[in-house]
Design a protein around this motif. Structure first.
Motif, PDB file in Angstrom:
ATOM      1  N   PHE A 162       0.856  -1.187   0.000  1.00  0.00           N
ATOM      2  CA  PHE A 162       0.000   0.000   0.000  1.00  0.00           C
ATOM      3  C   PHE A 162       0.888   1.231   0.000  1.00  0.00           C
ATOM      4  O   PHE A 162       1.501   1.574   1.020  1.00  0.00           O
ATOM      5  CB  PHE A 162      -0.906   0.016   1.242  1.00  0.00           C
ATOM      6  N   PHE A 163       0.999   1.900  -1.150  1.00  0.00           N
ATOM      7  CA  PHE A 163       1.761   3.142  -1.249  1.00  0.00           C
ATOM      8  C   PHE A 163       0.848   4.320  -0.925  1.00  0.00           C
ATOM      9  O   PHE A 163      -0.334   4.328  -1.275  1.00  0.00           O
ATOM     10  CB  PHE A 163       2.350   3.308  -2.644  1.00  0.00           C
ATOM     11  N   ILE A 164       1.398   5.331  -0.260  1.00  0.00           N
ATOM     12  CA  ILE A 164       0.632   6.487   0.176  1.00  0.00           C
ATOM     13  C   ILE A 164       0.841   7.638  -0.806  1.00  0.00           C
ATOM     14  O   ILE A 164       1.969   7.946  -1.183  1.00  0.00           O
ATOM     15  CB  ILE A 164       1.065   6.919   1.597  1.00  0.00           C
ATOM     16  N   GLN A 165      -0.253   8.245  -1.230  1.00  0.00           N
ATOM     17  CA  GLN A 165      -0.147   9.403  -2.114  1.00  0.00           C
ATOM     18  C   GLN A 165       0.184  10.670  -1.322  1.00  0.00           C
ATOM     19  O   GLN A 165      -0.250  10.809  -0.169  1.00  0.00           O
ATOM     20  CB  GLN A 165      -1.454   9.594  -2.889  1.00  0.00           C
ATOM     21  N   PRO A 166       0.949  11.610  -1.943  1.00  0.00           N
ATOM     22  CA  PRO A 166       1.561  11.487  -3.266  1.00  0.00           C
ATOM     23  C   PRO A 166       2.724  10.497  -3.248  1.00  0.00           C
ATOM     24  O   PRO A 166       3.434  10.381  -2.241  1.00  0.00           O
ATOM     25  CB  PRO A 166       2.037  12.915  -3.556  1.00  0.00           C
ATOM     26  N   LEU A 167       2.905   9.783  -4.345  1.00  0.00           N
ATOM     27  CA  LEU A 167       3.939   8.748  -4.404  1.00  0.00           C
ATOM     28  C   LEU A 167       5.328   9.330  -4.197  1.00  0.00           C
ATOM     29  O   LEU A 167       6.241   8.627  -3.748  1.00  0.00           O
ATOM     30  CB  LEU A 167       3.857   8.010  -5.733  1.00  0.00           C
ATOM     31  N   GLU A 168       5.476  10.635  -4.508  1.00  0.00           N
ATOM     32  CA  GLU A 168       6.787  11.269  -4.339  1.00  0.00           C
ATOM     33  C   GLU A 168       7.214  11.309  -2.875  1.00  0.00           C
ATOM     34  O   GLU A 168       8.403  11.455  -2.566  1.00  0.00           O
ATOM     35  CB  GLU A 168       6.765  12.696  -4.895  1.00  0.00           C
ATOM     36  N   ALA A 169       6.251  11.173  -1.961  1.00  0.00           N
ATOM     37  CA  ALA A 169       6.588  11.192  -0.539  1.00  0.00           C
ATOM     38  C   ALA A 169       7.312   9.927  -0.112  1.00  0.00           C
ATOM     39  O   ALA A 169       7.959   9.903   0.938  1.00  0.00           O
ATOM     40  CB  ALA A 169       5.314  11.362   0.297  1.00  0.00           C
ATOM     41  N   LYS A 170       7.196   8.864  -0.947  1.00  0.00           N
ATOM     42  CA  LYS A 170       7.870   7.584  -0.673  1.00  0.00           C
ATOM     43  C   LYS A 170       7.514   7.050   0.714  1.00  0.00           C
ATOM     44  O   LYS A 170       8.377   6.697   1.514  1.00  0.00           O
ATOM     45  CB  LYS A 170       9.387   7.721  -0.838  1.00  0.00           C
ATOM     46  N   LEU A 171       6.213   7.023   0.976  1.00  0.00           N
ATOM     47  CA  LEU A 171       5.697   6.467   2.229  1.00  0.00           C
ATOM     48  C   LEU A 171       4.828   5.255   1.923  1.00  0.00           C
ATOM     49  O   LEU A 171       4.104   5.234   0.919  1.00  0.00           O
ATOM     50  CB  LEU A 171       4.868   7.508   2.985  1.00  0.00           C
ATOM     51  N   VAL A 172       4.890   4.254   2.778  1.00  0.00           N
ATOM     52  CA  VAL A 172       4.101   3.044   2.612  1.00  0.00           C
ATOM     53  C   VAL A 172       3.524   2.632   3.955  1.00  0.00           C
ATOM     54  O   VAL A 172       4.021   3.038   5.014  1.00  0.00           O
ATOM     55  CB  VAL A 172       4.951   1.874   2.052  1.00  0.00           C
ATOM     56  N   LEU A 173       2.450   1.841   3.905  1.00  0.00           N
ATOM     57  CA  LEU A 173       2.033   1.117   5.103  1.00  0.00           C
ATOM     58  C   LEU A 173       2.976  -0.075   5.224  1.00  0.00           C
ATOM     59  O   LEU A 173       3.089  -0.870   4.288  1.00  0.00           O
ATOM     60  CB  LEU A 173       0.586   0.656   4.986  1.00  0.00           C
ATOM     61  N   ARG A 174       3.677  -0.178   6.325  1.00  0.00           N
ATOM     62  CA  ARG A 174       4.763  -1.155   6.420  1.00  0.00           C
ATOM     63  C   ARG A 174       4.269  -2.569   6.096  1.00  0.00           C
ATOM     64  O   ARG A 174       3.207  -2.996   6.537  1.00  0.00           O
ATOM     65  CB  ARG A 174       5.405  -1.119   7.802  1.00  0.00           C
ATOM     66  N   THR A 175       5.061  -3.290   5.319  1.00  0.00           N
ATOM     67  CA  THR A 175       4.703  -4.636   4.894  1.00  0.00           C
ATOM     68  C   THR A 175       5.224  -5.701   5.859  1.00  0.00           C
ATOM     69  O   THR A 175       4.906  -6.883   5.712  1.00  0.00           O
ATOM     70  CB  THR A 175       5.252  -4.920   3.492  1.00  0.00           C
ATOM     71  N   HIS A 176       6.044  -5.308   6.804  1.00  0.00           N
ATOM     72  CA  HIS A 176       6.567  -6.194   7.852  1.00  0.00           C
ATOM     73  C   HIS A 176       7.044  -5.299   8.993  1.00  0.00           C
ATOM     74  O   HIS A 176       7.074  -4.066   8.862  1.00  0.00           O
ATOM     75  CB  HIS A 176       7.707  -7.081   7.327  1.00  0.00           C
TER      76      HIS A 176
END
Length: 338
Positions: A162-176
């Protein structure tokens, strides 16, 4: 407005009839407005007294005052009568049988996943570990790059993450919960002994064996002269503490970018081998990224899904039971019983 004795008498009779004819309090409220309020006929007649000759004013004033007084008295009597009837009806319809047994409120309690998390945390705290936590909204660098996961790795695609918008922020919901390991190594100097329990996210559909929001517990050790033997001994102790002394573990060669060598952990439980989690020696690239001296220190890491652990331990067959909040599920663990 001219005043007429006959009209006053007629208005009085209409008001008394209306009051006598009503059978409910709501209608009586409207009657009060129509026959007693400021816009009622008797009220308007009273307001017209000022336009009469002084000789007539006393006569009509007495007549109107008597009529209004009679209407008010009739209204009060009717209001008291209808209120008493209403209260009597309420007593009948809302009667409580005090001989019936009371309804006992269910006790609250922790969810089985929380109980398992606390059990594992207590286990490792007893071994001298610390419990480390981190944010669920994580930077892409901590979630992937620092763990030696390349840019073209499938886990980075929209299908898994799950990538967080805006994609340029390079934030995700952690996958582990592995980013918590990175944060720990960046903030602390070895020796490091931590476990990292927490919630994680992947773009899976909810079905019998998968859920997009799940829980993990990961372990990290960084110290001098750490070997695979230390990892195997720790996993054996962990498995026996959770599943019972009769359980055994095995390591199958595998691949993870953040450990080298890597292995899958299986447990032999209830007569069959079951995949439990992943583990391995922390990749030297990961240690170096975090500023750890790889000539002096080595480390191991492991990670297990808490839902999977719960499923294996208790023979649960459907992930829906764990995540949907059915009280019958929690009651089977002795949680929320009377």
């Amino acid at each position: 407005m001219s005043l007429d004795k006959g009209q006053i008498s007629s208005d009085l009779d209409k008001a008394l009839l209306a009051i006598a004819s009503t059978n409910d309090l709501d209608s009586l409220k409207q009657i009060k407005i129509d026959y007693i309020g400021d816009k009622s006929a008797l009220a308007k007649a009273n307001q017209s007294l000022a336009s009469l000759d002084p000789g007539q004013r006393a006569e009509f004033g007495k007549l109107i005052g008597s009529a209004r007084s009679e209407v008010n008295q009739a209204f009060e009597l009717k209001s008291a009568q209808l209120s008493k009837q209403r209260d009597s009806q309420v007593l009948l319809t809302e009667k409580v049988d005090v001989t019936l047994p009371g309804r006992r409120t269910l006790k609250g309690g922790l969810h089985p996943l929380t109980i398992l998390t606390n059990e594992i945390s207590d286990l490792f705290i007893g071994l001298g570990y610390n419990v480390a936590e981190g944010p669920e909204l994580e930077s892409e660098w901590l979630n992937f790059d620092a763990l030696n996961i390349p840019a073209d790795h499938p886990a980075r695609t929209m299908q898994d993450t799950f990538f967080i918008q805006p994609l340029e922020a390079k934030l995700v919901l952690r996958t582990h919960t592995s980013p918590v390991q990175i944060r720990t190594m960046l903030e602390q100097n070895p020796p490091i002994y931590v476990i990292c329990p927490g919630k994680t996210y992947r773009a899976d559909e909810l079905d019998a064996t998968h859920t997009p929001v799940f829980h993990q517990v990961e372990g990290l050790v960084v110290d001098e002269d750490i070997t695979m033997a230390d990892l195997k001994g720790t996993l054996d102790y962990f498995a026996k503490s959770i599943f019972g002394n009769e359980v055994t573990t095995r390591l199958r060669p595998s691949f993870f970018p953040f450990t080298e060598p890597s292995a899958e952990v299986d447990v032999f439980f209830n007569g069959r081998w079951i995949e439990w989690g992943g583990c391995g020696m922390v990749n030297e690239k990961v240690l170096a990224t975090c500023g750890v001296d790889t000539k002096k220190y080595s480390g191991f890491a492991f990670g297990m899904g808490l839902e999977r652990t719960l499923i294996v331990k208790y023979g649960i067959t459907d992930m829906h039971d764990i995540v949907e909040g059915d009280i019958r599920f929690t009651q089977s663990f002795g949680v929320g019983k009377k």
